[in-house]
Design a protein around this motif. Structure first.
Motif, PDB file in Angstrom:
ATOM      1  N   ASN A 115       0.816  -1.225   0.000  1.00 53.71           N
ATOM      2  CA  ASN A 115       0.000   0.000   0.000  1.00 53.71           C
ATOM      3  C   ASN A 115       0.847   1.271   0.000  1.00 53.71           C
ATOM      4  O   ASN A 115       0.520   2.260   0.650  1.00 53.71           O
ATOM      5  N   VAL A 116       1.957   1.219  -0.738  1.00 59.67           N
ATOM      6  CA  VAL A 116       2.841   2.377  -0.852  1.00 59.67           C
ATOM      7  C   VAL A 116       2.370   3.237  -2.029  1.00 59.67           C
ATOM      8  O   VAL A 116       2.194   2.720  -3.140  1.00 59.67           O
ATOM      9  N   PRO A 117       2.150   4.538  -1.839  1.00 59.84           N
ATOM     10  CA  PRO A 117       1.689   5.387  -2.951  1.00 59.84           C
ATOM     11  C   PRO A 117       2.753   5.518  -4.036  1.00 59.84           C
ATOM     12  O   PRO A 117       3.910   5.807  -3.760  1.00 59.84           O
ATOM     13  N   ARG A 238      10.095   4.504   5.384  1.00 59.70           N
ATOM     14  CA  ARG A 238      10.220   3.298   6.196  1.00 59.70           C
ATOM     15  C   ARG A 238       9.230   2.227   5.721  1.00 59.70           C
ATOM     16  O   ARG A 238       9.554   1.038   5.658  1.00 59.70           O
ATOM     17  N   GLN A 239       8.030   2.646   5.391  1.00 55.96           N
ATOM     18  CA  GLN A 239       7.013   1.723   4.898  1.00 55.96           C
ATOM     19  C   GLN A 239       7.453   1.082   3.582  1.00 55.96           C
ATOM     20  O   GLN A 239       7.297  -0.133   3.388  1.00 55.96           O
ATOM     21  N   ALA A 240       8.028   1.894   2.687  1.00 54.13           N
ATOM     22  CA  ALA A 240       8.457   1.385   1.381  1.00 54.13           C
ATOM     23  C   ALA A 240       9.602   0.394   1.518  1.00 54.13           C
ATOM     24  O   ALA A 240       9.556  -0.716   0.966  1.00 54.13           O
ATOM     25  N   PHE A 263       9.001   6.334  -6.144  1.00 54.53           N
ATOM     26  CA  PHE A 263       9.358   5.834  -7.465  1.00 54.53           C
ATOM     27  C   PHE A 263       9.854   4.391  -7.381  1.00 54.53           C
ATOM     28  O   PHE A 263       9.407   3.529  -8.120  1.00 54.53           O
ATOM     29  N   GLU A 264      10.804   4.152  -6.489  1.00 51.75           N
ATOM     30  CA  GLU A 264      11.340   2.801  -6.357  1.00 51.75           C
ATOM     31  C   GLU A 264      12.192   2.702  -5.098  1.00 51.75           C
ATOM     32  O   GLU A 264      12.542   3.696  -4.478  1.00 51.75           O
TER      33      GLU A 264
END
Length: 296
Positions: A115-117, A238-240, A263-264
């Motif tokens: 759920n990362v934008p 941190r979530q990504a 982006f990545e």
């Protein structure tokens, strides 16, 4: 007590590889830079040989760069390391974690599951569907599944004619098995690199582009600057990175008028941005982290 021996898999002669090997040598007296193209996996003896050194006898391996250009062959190298890891060799980052990020699509899907934008993204083998998505987005970027530092990317804008867009898509499809199409986002001339070590936040730098390029990469003339993120932005990074369990990584984040997007996440992360943008010797910090981990 003997000091641990840690090998660095990377590109011999390249600054980021050599500085990490040097930081390890300063701490342990041992230095070995390993080029994966010269490594042999011996399945009959479970040895991983580099010249006359059995890498399985080292206390750990840090993968700074597994290949200069990403390709399906890069994944083969990951499989070799994964086999040795299964036998108990400590590898940083874990082979499975790196493997998710060699192919852009698998990395994107992991971020999506977390759920990362991200910018709007479409995946298809169909040129017809790709054309429709590009026109729907207005402005879009074609991204190869195996690439770094914006290599091989193509930008298409609403000002391009239908014929021009179709020609670009056809040429791209000849070199790529699938279309990875991402809607462009409005940047203020920069994007962010947020650095994490062992899952903990280290610093954030901005890559500031020059006026002659659509991207902000250093390869295209960009430069590094310090950036102070909000706690909310750090939590997004941190979530990504939490989607991958990496030992060291950089999360690429853009600030847009619709909020921040990722982006990545880098499979390996960079040292130069942390040094030039933040004044932090990330190679030294990484060496300390790995030595602490192998001592456990």
């Amino acid at each position: 007590m003997n000091k641990p021996k840690i090998g660095v898999i990377g590109t011999p002669g390249k600054w980021s590889t050599e500085v990490l090997a040097e930081r390890l040598k300063e701490r342990t007296g041992y230095s070995l830079v390993i080029d994966m193209k010269d490594v042999e996996l011996r399945l009959d003896t479970n040895q991983l040989m580099y010249k006359d050194v059995d890498l399985a006898q080292l206390d750990g391996l840090i993968v700074k760069k597994i290949s200069e250009v990403y390709s399906p062959a890069t994944e083969d190298r990951i499989h070799m390391l994964s086999h040795m890891e299964n036998l108990g060799i400590k590898i940083f980052s874990p082979a499975q974690s790196m493997g998710k990020l060699i192919n852009r699509l698998s990395g994107t899907l992991a971020l999506q599951a977390g759920n990362v934008p991200m910018p709007k993204t479409r995946i298809t083998e169909s040129e017809e569907q790709a054309f429709a998505s590009v026109r729907e987005f207005g402005s879009a970027i074609l991204k190869p599944l195996y690439s770094t530092k914006a290599r091989g990317m193509e930008i298409l804008t609403e000002n391009d004619s239908d014929e021009s867009v179709k020609a670009t898509l056809a040429a791209y499809r000849k070199a790529n098995s699938i279309f990875y199409i991402q809607q462009t986002v409005e940047l203020d001339g920069r994007d962010l690199g947020m650095v994490f070590l062992g899952g903990e936040y280290l610093c954030t730098y901005a890559r500031v582009g020059n006026k002659d390029s659509w991207n902000t990469t250093i390869n295209s003339g960009g430069k590094y600057e310090l950036f102070e993120p909000t706690p909310e932005l750090i939590e997004l990074g941190r979530q990504a990175q939490g989607c991958f369990n990496l030992s060291f990584t950089t999360v690429d984040i853009a600030l847009t008028n619709q909020g921040p997007v990722v982006f990545e996440v880098s499979a390996f992360g960079g040292f130069k941005g942390a040094l030039e943008g933040c004044g932090i010797d990330a190679a030294a910090a990484y060496a300390d982290y790995v030595l602490e981990e192998v001592a456990k």
